[in-house]
Design an enzyme around this catalytic site. Structure first.
Site, short mmCIF file in Angstrom:
data_model
loop_
_atom_site.label_atom_id
_atom_site.label_comp_id
_atom_site.label_asym_id
_atom_site.label_seq_id
_atom_site.Cartn_x
_atom_site.Cartn_y
_atom_site.Cartn_z
N CYS A 44 0.82 -1.20 0.00
CA CYS A 44 0.00 0.00 0.00
C CYS A 44 0.86 1.27 0.00
O CYS A 44 2.09 1.21 0.10
CB CYS A 44 -0.92 0.00 1.21
SG CYS A 44 -0.02 0.22 2.76
N ALA A 47 3.08 1.75 2.97
CA ALA A 47 4.28 0.89 2.90
C ALA A 47 5.34 1.54 2.02
O ALA A 47 6.53 1.52 2.35
CB ALA A 47 3.92 -0.49 2.37
N ARG A 78 11.78 -5.37 6.39
CA ARG A 78 12.36 -5.17 5.06
C ARG A 78 13.88 -5.35 5.01
O ARG A 78 14.48 -5.32 3.97
CB ARG A 78 11.97 -3.78 4.56
CG ARG A 78 12.40 -3.46 3.14
CD ARG A 78 11.64 -2.26 2.64
NE ARG A 78 12.21 -1.67 1.46
CZ ARG A 78 12.91 -0.55 1.43
NH1 ARG A 78 13.18 0.10 2.56
NH2 ARG A 78 13.35 -0.05 0.31
N HIS A 176 5.92 6.21 -2.70
CA HIS A 176 7.26 6.68 -3.07
C HIS A 176 7.19 8.17 -3.43
O HIS A 176 8.02 8.96 -3.00
CB HIS A 176 7.80 5.94 -4.30
CG HIS A 176 7.87 4.46 -4.14
ND1 HIS A 176 7.69 3.60 -5.20
CD2 HIS A 176 8.12 3.68 -3.06
CE1 HIS A 176 7.84 2.36 -4.78
NE2 HIS A 176 8.08 2.38 -3.49
FE1 CFM Z 1 12.83 0.00 -5.65
FE2 CFM Z 1 12.19 -2.34 -5.79
FE3 CFM Z 1 10.82 -0.58 -4.28
FE4 CFM Z 1 13.35 -1.34 -3.60
FE5 CFM Z 1 12.26 -3.24 -1.90
FE6 CFM Z 1 11.15 -4.21 -4.14
FE7 CFM Z 1 9.74 -2.50 -2.66
MO1 CFM Z 1 10.25 -4.87 -1.82
S1 CFM Z 1 14.17 -1.74 -5.49
S2 CFM Z 1 12.40 0.57 -3.59
S3 CFM Z 1 14.16 -2.17 -1.77
S4 CFM Z 1 10.95 -0.77 -6.37
S5 CFM Z 1 12.29 -5.17 -2.63
S6 CFM Z 1 11.79 -4.34 -6.32
S7 CFM Z 1 9.11 -4.19 -3.65
S8 CFM Z 1 10.54 -2.86 -0.78
S9 CFM Z 1 8.93 -0.55 -3.13
C1 HCA Z 2 6.50 -3.66 0.94
C2 HCA Z 2 7.82 -4.20 1.38
C3 HCA Z 2 8.28 -5.39 0.60
C4 HCA Z 2 7.45 -6.62 0.85
C5 HCA Z 2 8.10 -7.87 0.42
C6 HCA Z 2 7.28 -9.06 0.04
C7 HCA Z 2 9.76 -5.65 1.03
O1 HCA Z 2 6.14 -3.75 -0.22
O2 HCA Z 2 5.84 -3.11 1.78
O3 HCA Z 2 6.15 -8.96 -0.38
O4 HCA Z 2 7.86 -10.14 0.12
O5 HCA Z 2 10.62 -5.64 0.20
O6 HCA Z 2 9.98 -5.89 2.22
O7 HCA Z 2 8.29 -5.09 -0.77
#
Ligand code: CFM
Ligand code: HCA
Length: 523
Positions: A44, A47, A78, A176
């Site tokens: 969400c 998050a 995370r 983001h």
């Molecule tokens: Fe960029 Fe990602 Fe993301 Fe990420 Fe992550 Fe991710 Fe995420 Mo999980 S590199 S910041 S550190 S888009 S692993 S593939 S989904 S938290 S929002």
């Molecule tokens: C997030 C965090 C997450 C979740 C990972 C998952 C992460 O999206 O809120 O679904 O296994 O990297 O910790 O992306």
């Protein structure tokens, strides 16, 4: 894969499914609302904001305004690691919340938030406090920004809020954007002291999962490149306030932080381009690009020396795993950048990615910026306050002049050569946006990849079907995987996973007898 869906759903899902054409990437319906009833892997807006972009700042005190669950689920899941130097403060092990109850939902939670800020200040005396709104806060209309402004006046420290209610966008992507805007508005540019170094950069879009940022930082340091701030991995408040003093921004996860790169370019004239330190070949390419930008013989020679040293160590490891992994296949369904970036690591090993997709990335991350017309591509940004950014007279070192830039580009250098996932995948590979649990099961049945990289929600379904799953969000407690040392870790782990016989011994329980015996009803 789509057969079981009702017609309307099938039609909508079909727009998020395609066979790739790298020469001319087809249009994909990304960043759209998930169809109700489909089991998505997305997260969400809260998050994306509190968890992903700003949460890793270790001496900012993060307060979640909402019921306890949101705060609990953002509590260290995370693996964004921090190693503050002695004397530095680290609040990351805490999870702070206003713990809203029925009373606050009915009568408003502003007073409780103000009290929580005061209490947190009294105990911890932080330099800055960030407040995050969760769904109920938006629904009842608490004005967190006024509470923060008043608290800032009262306590004399930097206090600011994020309207990142979970429901705001279609995924964490909206979070983001909200986080980028807030960090830029409330933190960047507060302290004009530059680091005393020759080649100063920020590493944007790197979150130090499993220690990745440390690998990248030490590699850059070996080359003589100084990182002022990594946004946002193992970073302090003070580093964020000074990050506008650098010469260059390099961007790894474009999806989560492109807004910041653009705003810093507009306001402070800092240029940026994309890099990728996931994969050895691509790490070398990224280092060479940075050296080319700085146009210094000393730096270029040093970068070549470091690449040669690192590759001399890595090559025998890579060749050894290649002898067992060459020709094997992978599928990648991760977030908004890793499903693209990790293909380079698999390529190093001689493995092919036969299917890939993001959970929440936008069309530019798939199709590449270059192929998109200049339309508004952020469908979810309608909910997000656009902040106006004007050029600031503060410039900390002469940026390149237009003539220098023209000379650079004449030598083959491009700032915005960002191509997206599809241009780098082979023809007719599968590209699937926001894949569902059902579709993953079908994908395994039809394509039988040797390994799948994805997240925690899919992991155990995949493994019960006899396919190894590498968790590419928090790395199954492994990593780091970035840069040359990280690549060696990844090669070895994947080699073990795809070559063990254990997966062939797995029979999913429902394969034998799909019925589960009913429990006797107790009288
Ligand atoms: Fe960029 Fe990602 Fe993301 Fe990420 Fe992550 Fe991710 Fe995420 Mo999980 S590199 S910041 S550190 S888009 S692993 S593939 S989904 S938290 S929002
Ligand atoms: C997030 C965090 C997450 C979740 C990972 C998952 C992460 O999206 O809120 O679904 O296994 O990297 O910790 O992306």
């Amino acid at each position: 894969m789509l057969k079981i869906y009702p017609d309307k759903t099938k039609k909508k899902r079909a727009k998020q499914f395609l066979l790739n054409d790298p020469e001319n990437p087809p249009q994909i319906a990304a960043n759209t609302r998930t169809i109700p009833g489909i089991i998505t892997q997305r997260g969400c807006t809260y998050a994306g904001c509190r968890g992903v972009v700003i949460g890793p700042m270790h001496d900012v005190l993060h307060i979640t305004h909402g019921p306890i669950g949101c705060s609990f689920y953002s509590w260290q899941t995370r693996r964004n690691l921090a190693r503050p130097t002695p004397g530095q403060i680290n609040y990351l092990q805490y999870s702070m919340t206003t713990d809203m109850m029925e009373d606050e939902i009915i009568f408003g939670g502003e007073k409780k938030l103000a009290a929580a800020i005061r209490e947190a200040y009294r105990i911890f005396k932080p330099k800055a406090i960030a407040v995050y709104a969760t769904c109920p806060v938006g629904l009842i209309g608490d004005d967190i920004h006024t509470v923060c402004r008043l608290a800032k006046e009262e306590l004399g420290i930097n206090i600011f809020g994020f309207s990142c209610e979970g429901y705001k966008g279609v995924s964490q992507s909206a979070g983001h954007h909200i986080a980028n805007n807030g960090v830029f508005k409330h933190m960047v540019g507060l302290d004009d002291t530059p680091d005393d170094a020759e080649f100063r950069i920020n590493m944007l879009g790197e979150y130090n999962i499993g220690g990745d940022a440390w690998e990248i930082d030490s590699l850059l340091r070996k080359c003589g490149i100084h990182v002022t701030a990594t946004l946002s991995g193992d970073i302090s408040y003070e580093q964020v306030t000074r990050c506008h003093t650098v010469d260059l921004n390099i961007v790894q996860c474009h999806r989560s932080i492109n807004y910041m790169a653009d705003m810093m370019e507009k306001k402070f004239g800092i240029p940026w381009f994309k890099v990728n330190f996931i994969g050895a070949e691509t790490t070398a390419k990224s280092l060479r690009k940075i050296a080319k930008y700085f146009d210094s013989k000393k730096l270029t020679d040093r970068v070549e020396e470091v690449i040669a040293q690192e590759m001399a160590v890595l090559r025998p490891i890579r060749d050894d795993v290649r002898s067992r992994c060459q020709g094997k296949t992978a599928a990648l369904f991760v977030g908004g950048s890793r499903a693209h970036h990790y293909q380079d690591l698999f390529r190093d090993m001689g493995m092919k990615t036969i299917a890939a997709g993001y959970e929440f990335a936008h069309r530019d991350d798939y199709e590449g910026r270059a192929v998109l017309p200049t339309i508004k591509i952020d469908a979810d940004s309608r909910n997000i306050e656009e902040i106006s950014v004007e050029a600031d007279p503060r410039r900390f070192r002469a940026r390149k002049t237009p003539e220098q830039n023209a000379a650079l580009e004449a030598g083959g250098f491009t700032y915005k050569d960002y191509e997206g996932m599809m241009k780098e995948m082979s023809k007719n590979t599968l590209v699937i946006d926001d894949i569902s649990h059902h579709e993953i099961e079908k994908l395994i049945e039809i394509y039988k990849p040797d390994v799948i990289g994805s997240g925690i929600k899919e992991k155990f379904i995949i493994e019960k079907l006899g396919v190894p799953c590498k968790q590419l969000h928090s790395y199954d407690y492994g990593g780091p995987y970035a840069a040359f040392t990280g690549a060696a870790n990844f090669y070895k782990e994947i080699d073990r996973m795809v070559n063990t016989k254990v997966w062939k011994l797995v029979t999913a329980p429902w394969k034998g007898d799909p019925t589960v015996p009913a429990r006797p009803v107790l009288k």
